[in-house]
Motif scaffolding. Structure first.
Motif: not given
Length: 403
Positions: A257, A260, A263, A266-267, A277, A280, A334-336
């Motif tokens: 994390l 990135h 990412q 976003a989390l 997440a 992933e 890609d956590l989505t």
């Protein structure tokens, strides 16, 4: 090709990779999954099991009862060149009906509902550890003060094992998980925990508490459903698997994390992303990276190849979890992404019993860590040199951080 005659390879197949980057599988897997998705490898010089890299093939092998987990069978592609002595209660090396009988005893303790009931306790443990981490000051080793003690505390509470014995427990668990140390060291680690838990189990039978070990002693051993040795063997596995894998996932999840930041942002901005997440991260990191091992008990066709009775199979989970046939752009975090079909917890009869508990710990600990320490960063920006060597579970020995 299906139905091809059983022949030994005319050239020596390649070995399994001995090392991997910190966050990715060894580079060879990316080539094998497209060029030779089901082919032979070399173990111990003269053993040539099949390597499975595709997701669909991995699921097929892991769900097929014609592949055995009994590591004492001749030709089994084990972690060591000589078969280990059979120890009672080793679920990971058992087939039905004994596997079914013993696993059934543990299922009520590791349901999704039970994991949900434990969430308040996990939040309390996480908060207390973060308080202690901040109080002791920076820089700090996140492994020592957070990612290791959290799952170890949780599993000790669940089993009824004294957390005061944590140094002994972790030392012996690490010895068992360090493949490169050799079979004697691995066996010694297991034996030490086995003896320790036999003594605790006997004490719980005399003075039971509200914990899993006490229930095993009074409801399973006392009734003759399991022997004391079988119960101790089950407890060894729960104690090792219940903290080693989650501790490594937490440590490497933090590194992933932080590397990135988009990412991570976003989390932190959307709590609803947390469950996906975690899936992933489990897919992306695949910390159990030595391959699940099986041996065919009769001829089986997998992916258009006939695997003959008596031939071994190594299932490369880290390759299957990066299979482009299932996961688009598999090398990206890609956590989505919908990563729920990952195989990080295995599949089939031997899928991880504690996966609901592990998910709860990860879903709670990672957001709480970054909420409490929003400026968390690596004190050593290149922790690759801190990675374990020769371990069955990939991770780092330490993780210096500041905030």
């Amino acid at each position: 090709m299906a139905g091809a005659p059983h022949v030994h390879p005319t050239t020596t197949p390649p070995p399994l990779p001995g090392a991997r980057p910190l966050l990715d599988p060894a580079a060879e897997y990316g080539r094998w999954i497209t060029e030779r998705p089901l082919d032979r490898i070399t173990l111990w010089g003269d053993l040539h099991p099949w390597l499975v890299t595709r997701h669909a093939d991995a699921r097929a092998v892991l769900s097929d009862p014609r592949f055995s987990s009994e590591n004492i069978r001749p030709g089994f592609p084990g972690l060591q060149p000589t078969p280990p002595p059979r120890t009672p209660g080793q679920l990971f090396a058992m087939d039905p009906p004994d596997h079914t009988r013993l696993r059934r005893m543990l299922i009520p303790e590791f349901t999704f509902r039970r994991a949900e009931q434990l969430r308040p306790a996990i939040r309390q443990i996480t908060g207390d550890l973060l308080d202690s981490l901040v109080k002791q000051g920076q820089p700090a080793d996140l492994v020592e003060h957070f990612t290791l003690p959290l799952p170890l505390l949780v599993i000790c509470e669940l089993l009824g094992v004294p957390y005061a014995d944590r140094d002994f427990i972790h030392h012996q668990a690490s010895a068992f998980a360090t493949v490169s140390a050799g079979p004697e060291a691995m066996r010694a680690g297991w034996a030490a925990l086995f003896g320790y838990l036999q003594e605790l189990l006997a004490a719980k039978s005399r003075e039971p508490g509200d914990d899993l070990m006490s229930r095993l002693a009074t409801e399973r051993v006392a009734t003759g459903e399991a022997t004391p040795a079988e119960a101790a063997g089950l407890l060894v596995q729960l104690l090792i698997a219940g903290h080693e894998t989650t501790a490594s996932m937490l440590s490497l999840g933090v590194v992933a994390l932080l590397r990135h930041p988009g990412q991570l942002a976003a989390l932190r901005a959307d709590e609803a992303l947390v469950p996906g997440a975690v899936e992933e991260l489990l897919r992306y990191l695949t910390v159990v990276h030595i391959g699940l091992r099986r041996i065919a008990t009769e001829d089986v066709e997998i992916g258009g190849v006939t695997i003959r009775a008596g031939e071994g199979v190594v299932i490369a989970l880290q390759a299957a979890n990066r299979d482009p046939a299932l996961f688009a752009g598999p090398d990206a975090l890609d956590l989505t992404r919908d990563a729920r079909q990952h195989l990080a917890f295995g599949h089939g009869l031997h899928h991880c019993l504690g996966q609901s508990l592990a998910r709860a710990e990860l879903q709670i600990a990672l957001p709480m860590l970054f909420d409490r320490l929003p400026d968390l960063r690596l004190a050593d920006p290149a922790p690759e040199e801190l990675a374990f060597e020769g371990r069955a579970v990939h991770g780092v020995r330490e993780l210096p951080v500041t905030w």
